[in-house]
Design an enzyme around this catalytic site. Structure first.
Site: not given
Ligand code: ZN
Length: 455
Positions: A56, A58, A61, A82, A121, A208, A231, A234, A268, A319
């Site tokens: 996992h 991203h 980040q 976030r 994403y 979500r 996800h 979490e 998660h 992550d």
């Molecule tokens: Zn993630």
């Protein structure tokens, strides 16, 4: 020379002596033979392990690492982190995504990851516009994978809503906006890149950000056998929102509505009740655990002990990339449980009581499943992905085979990974990525530009 002789190698059935490994020009292992005689011209080495899967990521980040550690006025939470991530994501360019991903992948390779699942994403331009090439940013991540040698599973992310009940996206989420058709188009655009080092799956962001009908449609439309990641659960707040919306907890709801099976990786899955633990374990899906990020964000602790007892499959991911080391993920996965249960040695089974070896092999099994690629085992037909540990390091002095992973995972902070072969290519030698200087220079340039626009 496409061969290596290991005095000790971790094979599917455990440690073996005098192992001859050979691979072909495509990067697949063609021979793995224990108790072999050392051929004259083949390089010899001490300890060889299969490379770890980072299930996992991203990648962008990575650029935020260490920048969000100052307390605000109110209680800091996942949600305040976030917001900062969103501000950062609003201005990053495709070139910068590629430069940051390459730096990250080189660091991950250096620490022992040879496969990575990119949960991708950031797919649109800064104002929410589609790029001329709809898969532009995903192709940048693929380019970083190619440049560094990292094996990739690209997971374009379905992201349509801001919260349960189809809440409209917030302006800062406009770069993420996609529907099922967009994702299928991106998956199709990426298909020419598929091969030994790259697979393409898909990922509904979360319950979500995607409705259960969208998740079902995406799962049904994706070509058979391709991995699906999501996800889930979490944060406690997410569980509460889910109950309010559907009268079900997130994992409970997903499993009730869809046939969740081995294709799935539930990332998660931190907050599970006993029924969800049993159901997730039975499904054959992988729990994607990210201990350093989950600790950094204050998410909570996964019920690992009962999940292992139920026969559940898990792997690890970095992550948000506060760490790039599988040693740290696996160490903290175990340490979190020791702190929680106030006891030692939690992650093991009656058949494998050696915690380090259990963790490495279990995380590889689950991680490999989550990639959809032929990785995770040193066996003929699998990818030639392996780590050579520094047999001259004092931590490995006099090690018995059964001790090697305990010493690797639970002693000190030196990186014992000396050389890394990924897809049949030596990408790390003597502790350095073979293209490290050029990669770091581009990363620094990208970070300088990002700092300038933020001032
Ligand atoms: Zn993630």
């Amino acid at each position: 020379m496409r061969a290596l002789f290991a005095r000790h190698a971790l094979l599917p059935d455990g440690w073996q002596r005098d192992v001859l490994l050979e691979w072909d020009a495509h990067g697949d292992l063609t021979r793995v033979q224990a108790q072999a005689a050392p051929p004259l011209a083949v390089p010899r080495t001490d300890y060889v392990l299969p490379g770890m899967v980072n299930l996992h990521s991203h990648a962008f980040q990575r650029a935020l690492g260490g920048l969000t550690e100052r307390a605000g006025d109110g209680p800091d939470s996942f949600w305040t982190w976030r917001d900062l991530m969103y501000r950062f994501a609003a201005r990053i360019t495709p070139e910068q995504i590629e430069a940051i991903a390459a730096q990250l992948f080189a660091e991950c390779l250096r620490h022992g990851y040879t496969s990575l699942c990119e949960f991708h994403y950031l797919q649109r331009g800064p104002n929410g516009e589609t790029y001329a090439r709809p898969a532009e940013t995903a192709e940048r991540v693929a380019a970083a994978g190619h440049a560094t040698g990292m094996g990739l599973t690209l997971l374009p992310v379905l992201y349509s809503h801001a919260g349960f009940g189809e809440q409209p996206l917030r302006p800062e989420q406009r770069r993420f906006r996609t529907g099922v058709d967009d994702i299928l188009a991106i998956v199709e655009a990426l298909s020419p890149l598929r091969g030994g080092q790259l697979e393409v799956g898909a990922a509904p962001h979360s319950l979500r950000a995607a409705t259960i009908d969208q998740v079902r449609e995406l799962a049904a439309s994706l070509p058979a056998g391709r991995p699906l990641h999501i996800h889930i659960a979490e944060q406690q707040a997410e569980v509460e929102q889910s109950i309010k919306f559907s009268s079900r907890r997130p994992v409970e709801y997903l499993m009730e509505q869809l046939s969740v099976d081995e294709r799935w990786c539930l990332v998660h899955a931190t907050h599970l009740n006993d029924e969800e633990v049993q159901a997730l374990a039975r499904s054959g899906a992988v729990a994607g655990l990210c201990p350093t990020t989950e600790a950094n964000l204050g998410d909570g602790l996964f019920p690992l002990q009962s999940f292992i007892a139920a026969g559940g499959r898990f792997g690890v991911g970095s992550d948000s990339h506060v760490s790039q080391s599988p040693v740290e993920e696996l160490r903290w996965l175990e340490y979190g449980q020791r702190l929680l249960h106030q006891r030692r040695n939690v992650a093991f089974t009656p058949a494998q009581r050696d915690v380090g070896q259990y963790l490495w092999q279990a995380a590889l099994r689950g991680g490999a499943q989550a990639t959809g690629r032929k990785v995770g085992l040193l066996a003929e037909g699998m990818r030639a992905d392996l780590l050579v540990l520094d047999g001259s390091h004092p931590n490995l002095d006099g090690a018995q085979d059964a001790d090697v992973l305990g010493r690797f995972l639970f002693c000190g902070n030196d990186n014992l990974v000396r050389d890394v072969l990924c897809g049949g290519r030596w990408v790390v030698q003597g502790g350095r990525h073979v293209a490290q200087d050029a990669i770091t220079q581009r990363y620094r340039q990208a970070m300088t530009q990002l700092r300038e626009v933020s001032q």
